[in-house]
Design a protein around this motif. Structure first.
Motif, PDB file in Angstrom:
ATOM      1  N   MET A 169      -1.580  -4.943  -5.735  1.00 10.91           N
ATOM      2  CA  MET A 169      -2.613  -3.923  -5.870  1.00 10.91           C
ATOM      3  C   MET A 169      -3.804  -4.207  -4.953  1.00 10.91           C
ATOM      4  N   GLY A 226      -4.197  -2.108  -1.247  1.00  8.82           N
ATOM      5  CA  GLY A 226      -5.403  -1.301  -1.173  1.00  8.82           C
ATOM      6  C   GLY A 226      -6.195  -1.601   0.088  1.00  8.82           C
ATOM      7  N   GLY A 245       2.233  -1.989  -4.908  1.00  4.08           N
ATOM      8  CA  GLY A 245       0.987  -1.473  -4.357  1.00  4.08           C
ATOM      9  C   GLY A 245       1.026   0.018  -4.088  1.00  4.08           C
ATOM     10  N   THR A 300      -1.421   2.061  -6.043  1.00  2.00           N
ATOM     11  CA  THR A 300      -2.791   2.108  -5.522  1.00  2.00           C
ATOM     12  C   THR A 300      -2.929   3.122  -4.400  1.00  2.00           C
ATOM     13  N   GLY A 320      -7.708  -0.808  -5.794  1.00  2.00           N
ATOM     14  CA  GLY A 320      -6.761  -1.909  -5.911  1.00  2.00           C
ATOM     15  C   GLY A 320      -7.288  -3.010  -6.816  1.00  2.00           C
ATOM     16  N   ASN A 345      -6.914  -1.851 -10.347  1.00  4.29           N
ATOM     17  CA  ASN A 345      -5.506  -1.940 -10.734  1.00  4.29           C
ATOM     18  C   ASN A 345      -5.101  -3.375 -11.031  1.00  4.29           C
TER      19      ASN A 345
END
Length: 528
Positions: free
Chosen positions: A147, A151, A198, A201, A457, A460
């Protein structure tokens, strides 16, 4: 010959450019493209629930168990010892172990499993059942790091390449079918989660920016629905295939096809304009104009100056790239980050905590998992309605308070009324879904474009910590049966309280820089 442009012509031109932001065929197709990998990655992110599930087993006693022995406890097993980790040793005087007395007990090194549908059998983890649960923990750790990194990559190098990396990179999970060592399997589990997770994100950031200001709430709902569809589909795929290798191949192998997104997926024009990639943004605008059938020629798009283009699409000029230092210096951004991070943690902690409780319900495990995911759909519809009608912050606060109240009520509901406990449980789950979807949309409106991916991110990441801790909550039942529910309800109510420190964003534009956020805050403070 000079052509005089009248105010009427200028207004008509402005209207055409404004339509580039309207949601049309182009945006619909692009949303569909991003939802496909979201569905696949959501299946990857719950794969371990069935792929690495704990399987009932017992020790094998070579002198007693034949080739068709089952995991059920044999009649000859001594009642003084469990069947999992210690086995009896018999000094056989007859052909069978019936009515024989064990002469000693030894540590078990061979097991009989109820079925072979889990990788736990292939890795032969036996009475080390913690290893099967640890697979899920390692997956969540991979998500945590993914995450943050994805990001940052999305902010630095673009939304499109990051989406492709996440979508295609998940294919590394296929290699799990070749692993015969537990720690090698964990390494691949971590790697595929680290690369693919990811996408959560990046995808929602991309959807908010491509959909435009009028589709912010819709973007959050569509994003969540794609994840729920993946979870429900995974339950039924697992029901049909069951064996862990077949399941892995079904959800990991197809993602290699997302490599074609290099050609068909388009970059966020908002990110392109902010990063000074005007030519790239113009190419995308030409595609939008063609697919959405707008009365706008390529020449008109080419001739517009960069500053005018920024002005038309309300994108700030970012002279210097904003860094972590700029974020920390901004008191308003730090307050928003702290509050939303706690909301992310709370939503994930409660959502997955309730999921752990749900799978223990009696009945078919696949159907139970599907039903818990299906419960989230009406929660998202409620989020869409309340966010659009009443606003973001008040809807979230109501969702958290309602969620906490229902969870607390079901904990103290009489055991003699299971229908009431189940109803309150599902209402709590519905409220959690509203908050999970809502906090995604709200956070993206609170953070500026320049650092949106990075801050989202980070939030998250806190959500992943919540999902990692949630399976531990049921352990508190031994202290007090209602304690997990009290913990869930307390965090929900705290989140509702903290949201009073963040602004309502329903009528606000998407800010592009930290400087814009600070300027808006100063303006509001001056008015007060």
């Amino acid at each position: 010959m000079n052509i005089k442009v009248t105010p009427k012509d200028e207004k008509a031109n402005e209207d055409v450019f404004a339509k580039l932001c309207d949601f049309g065929r182009f945006q619909t197709f692009q949303y569909f493209l991003v939802c496909l990998p979201l569905v696949m990655v959501s299946m990857m992110n719950v794969n371990y629930i069935f792929v690495a599930e704990n399987v009932n087993f017992r020790c094998r006693v070579p002198e007693c168990d034949g080739p068709n022995a089952t995991a059920s406890t044999p009649v000859w097993w001594p009642t003084t010892h469990d069947t999992k980790c210690i086995r009896p040793v018999f000094n056989l005087t007859e052909a069978t172990c019936d009515n024989q007395m064990a002469v000693e007990f030894r540590e078990c090194d061979d097991w009989i499993y109820e079925h072979e549908n889990s990788v736990a059998v292939k890795l032969d983890i036996g009475c080390q059942s913690w290893k099967a649960s640890f697979v899920g923990s390692v997956h969540n750790i991979g998500m945590l790091f993914s995450m943050i990194l994805m990001g940052w990559i999305a902010d630095r190098f673009g939304r499109k390449p990051t989406i492709i990396i996440c979508a295609v990179g998940g294919a590394v999970g296929v290699f799990k079918i070749f692993m015969t060592n537990f720690y090698a399997y964990l390494a691949v589990e971590f790697l595929e989660s680290f690369v693919a997770s990811g996408l959560y994100t990046v995808a929602i950031v991309w959807m908010i920016e491509v959909g435009g200001e009028t589709k912010r709430v819709s973007a959050g709902v569509i994003f969540s629905y794609a994840i729920y569809v993946g979870e429900v589909a995974f339950a039924f795929i697992a029901m049909g295939l069951q064996h862990w290798k077949s399941l892995i191949l079904a959800i990991y192998a197809p993602v290699i096809l997302f490599v074609v997104y290099i050609v068909i997926l388009q970059e966020s024009t908002r990110w392109q304009l902010l990063r000074g990639k005007t030519n790239g943004a113009k190419r995308t605008f030409k595609i939008i104009a063609k697919i959405n059938k707008l009365a706008l020629t390529n020449e008109e798009i080419d001739n517009i100056k960069e500053d005018d283009l920024r002005l038309k699409f309300n994108v700030a000029s970012q002279k210097e790239k904003e860094t972590v230092k700029d974020i920390i210096k901004s008191k308003e951004i730090m307050i928003r980050l702290a509050v939303i991070s706690f909301c992310f943690f709370t939503s994930s902690f409660i959502y997955y905590g309730l999921a752990v409780q749900a799978v223990s319900l009696p009945g078919d495990k696949y159907l139970n998992f599907a039903l818990t995911s299906l419960t989230s759909f009406p929660g998202d519809l409620l989020a869409y309605f309340t966010f659009s009608k009443y606003g973001r912050r008040i809807s979230l606060q109501g969702g958290y308070l309602g969620c906490g109240a229902f969870i607390l009520a079901q904990a103290f509901a009489p055991e003699s009324t299971p229908w009431l406990k189940l109803t309150l449980f599902l209402l709590g789950k519905l409220g959690t879904a509203l908050c999970f979807t809502g906090v995604y949309t709200y956070s993206l409106e609170l953070f500026p474009t320049s650092v949106r991916g990075s801050l989202f991110g980070f939030c998250n990441t806190l959500a992943r910590i919540g999902s990692m801790l949630s399976p531990l909550a049921p352990l508190l039942v031994s202290e007090l049966p209602a304690l997990p529910s009290i913990l869930f309800a307390s965090t929900a109510m705290m989140a509702a309280l903290l949201l009073t420190f963040t602004p309502e964003t329903k009528t606000l534009p998407l800010f592009d820089t930290v400087e814009e956020v600070e300027a808006y805050k100063s303006k509001m403070t001056t008015k007060l």
